[in-house]
Design a protein around this motif. Structure first.
Motif, PDB file in Angstrom:
ATOM      1  N   VAL A  58       0.862  -1.182   0.000  1.00 31.40           N
ATOM      2  CA  VAL A  58       0.000   0.000   0.000  1.00 31.40           C
ATOM      3  C   VAL A  58       0.901   1.235   0.000  1.00 31.40           C
ATOM      4  O   VAL A  58       1.809   1.357   0.822  1.00 31.40           O
ATOM      5  CB  VAL A  58      -0.933   0.009   1.227  1.00 31.40           C
ATOM      6  N   MET A  59       0.665   2.122  -0.944  1.00 27.13           N
ATOM      7  CA  MET A  59       1.469   3.332  -1.063  1.00 27.13           C
ATOM      8  C   MET A  59       1.003   4.382  -0.056  1.00 27.13           C
ATOM      9  O   MET A  59      -0.172   4.463   0.291  1.00 27.13           O
ATOM     10  CB  MET A  59       1.380   3.891  -2.488  1.00 27.13           C
ATOM     11  N   PRO A  60       1.933   5.204   0.416  1.00 27.52           N
ATOM     12  CA  PRO A  60       1.604   6.210   1.428  1.00 27.52           C
ATOM     13  C   PRO A  60       0.898   7.436   0.847  1.00 27.52           C
ATOM     14  O   PRO A  60       0.971   7.703  -0.358  1.00 27.52           O
ATOM     15  CB  PRO A  60       2.974   6.590   1.982  1.00 27.52           C
ATOM     16  N   ASN A  61       0.243   8.159   1.707  1.00 28.00           N
ATOM     17  CA  ASN A  61      -0.285   9.505   1.423  1.00 28.00           C
ATOM     18  C   ASN A  61      -1.370   9.589   0.364  1.00 28.00           C
ATOM     19  O   ASN A  61      -1.641  10.666  -0.131  1.00 28.00           O
ATOM     20  CB  ASN A  61       0.854  10.453   1.004  1.00 28.00           C
ATOM     21  N   PHE A  62      -1.960   8.486  -0.027  1.00 28.14           N
ATOM     22  CA  PHE A  62      -3.010   8.498  -1.043  1.00 28.14           C
ATOM     23  C   PHE A  62      -2.548   9.113  -2.360  1.00 28.14           C
ATOM     24  O   PHE A  62      -3.337   9.606  -3.141  1.00 28.14           O
ATOM     25  CB  PHE A  62      -4.274   9.211  -0.530  1.00 28.14           C
ATOM     26  N   LYS A  63      -1.234   9.081  -2.601  1.00 25.63           N
ATOM     27  CA  LYS A  63      -0.693   9.609  -3.854  1.00 25.63           C
ATOM     28  C   LYS A  63      -0.568   8.473  -4.861  1.00 25.63           C
ATOM     29  O   LYS A  63      -0.162   7.367  -4.513  1.00 25.63           O
ATOM     30  CB  LYS A  63       0.674  10.241  -3.622  1.00 25.63           C
ATOM     31  N   LEU A  64      -0.906   8.761  -6.114  1.00 27.57           N
ATOM     32  CA  LEU A  64      -0.755   7.779  -7.179  1.00 27.57           C
ATOM     33  C   LEU A  64       0.730   7.595  -7.462  1.00 27.57           C
ATOM     34  O   LEU A  64       1.455   8.561  -7.691  1.00 27.57           O
ATOM     35  CB  LEU A  64      -1.478   8.241  -8.449  1.00 27.57           C
ATOM     36  N   ASN A  65       1.186   6.359  -7.455  1.00 28.61           N
ATOM     37  CA  ASN A  65       2.582   6.003  -7.690  1.00 28.61           C
ATOM     38  C   ASN A  65       2.791   5.675  -9.168  1.00 28.61           C
ATOM     39  O   ASN A  65       2.819   4.535  -9.573  1.00 28.61           O
ATOM     40  CB  ASN A  65       2.980   4.816  -6.819  1.00 28.61           C
ATOM     41  N   GLU A  82       6.826   8.873  -9.701  1.00 28.01           N
ATOM     42  CA  GLU A  82       6.312  10.237  -9.761  1.00 28.01           C
ATOM     43  C   GLU A  82       4.934  10.175  -9.127  1.00 28.01           C
ATOM     44  O   GLU A  82       4.140   9.296  -9.447  1.00 28.01           O
ATOM     45  CB  GLU A  82       6.265  10.743 -11.202  1.00 28.01           C
ATOM     46  N   GLN A  83       4.664  11.103  -8.218  1.00 24.97           N
ATOM     47  CA  GLN A  83       3.440  11.046  -7.429  1.00 24.97           C
ATOM     48  C   GLN A  83       2.446  12.115  -7.886  1.00 24.97           C
ATOM     49  O   GLN A  83       2.829  13.245  -8.188  1.00 24.97           O
ATOM     50  CB  GLN A  83       3.783  11.226  -5.946  1.00 24.97           C
ATOM     51  N   PHE A  84       1.201  11.697  -7.900  1.00 26.78           N
ATOM     52  CA  PHE A  84       0.131  12.597  -8.317  1.00 26.78           C
ATOM     53  C   PHE A  84      -1.028  12.505  -7.338  1.00 26.78           C
ATOM     54  O   PHE A  84      -1.310  11.435  -6.790  1.00 26.78           O
ATOM     55  CB  PHE A  84      -0.385  12.203  -9.711  1.00 26.78           C
ATOM     56  N   VAL A  85      -1.693  13.621  -7.149  1.00 25.40           N
ATOM     57  CA  VAL A  85      -2.990  13.655  -6.484  1.00 25.40           C
ATOM     58  C   VAL A  85      -3.935  14.177  -7.550  1.00 25.40           C
ATOM     59  O   VAL A  85      -3.809  15.320  -8.005  1.00 25.40           O
ATOM     60  CB  VAL A  85      -2.996  14.552  -5.231  1.00 25.40           C
TER      61      VAL A  85
END
Length: 183
Positions: A58-65, A82-85
């Motif tokens: 599970v990736m942290p911070n609800f950011k798309l990995n 690269e992380q996206f919200v």
């Protein structure tokens, strides 16, 4: 695994060979729902068509990995993303996955994570790429994994440049882990 992500095929697959362990690493992300996941499979032998240990991180911070990149190293499997919200770029993440536990099929395998979030006013760093060990000669003991990235005038940097970062993972005491830029 019997999960929604295990049944999903969201793309961006990664295949690497761990020559020191004679194992294969397969990975892709799952973006079905937040929090997002990184799926990783480690072969139980050197046969790529054999059985695998399966992990759903599970990736942290609800950011798309997104755009994940992997590297095999002596102490861990290293990843950048690269992380996206939503559609907003929020920076990069760097990860070290516990290689020793994953090679044994230990379900308690975890990762160490650094969030390289960038404020909207900061210069964007090009996607980081972790170093990947090939061959049978290991690096010196305790050598960090080196991530390479770039700065570009197109992203607002004053000049184009290659930037190198050292990731020292401590799986016994994760708080001692560091991710620092080389001079």
């Amino acid at each position: 695994l019997n999960t929604q992500c295990a049944e999903s095929d969201d793309g961006s697959p990664i295949v690497l060979y761990d020559s020191l362990a004679d194992r294969w690493l397969l990975s892709q992300y799952c973006n079905d729902f937040p929090p997002f996941r990184q799926m990783v499979a480690i072969s139980q032998t050197g046969d790529p068509t054999g059985t695998y240990f399966l992990y759903e991180f599970v990736m942290p911070n609800f950011k798309l990995n997104d755009f994940s990149k992997f590297g095999v190293w002596t102490d861990g499997y290293y990843m950048s993303d690269e992380q996206f919200v939503g559609s907003d770029f929020t920076g990069m993440g760097v990860f070290a996955f516990d290689r020793q536990k994953m090679l044994k099929g230990d379900a308690s395998a975890s990762y160490i994570y650094f969030d390289l979030a960038i404020p909207p006013t900061m210069t964007r760093l090009g996607n980081l790429l972790p170093s990947d060990l090939d061959g049978l000669n290991a690096p010196p003991p305790n050598a960090p994994n080196v991530f390479a990235g770039y700065a570009a005038t197109e992203y607002g940097a004053p000049q184009d440049a290659i930037r190198l970062f050292e990731f020292r993972a401590d799986f016994q005491n994760p708080a001692n882990s560091t991710f620092t830029e080389r001079a």
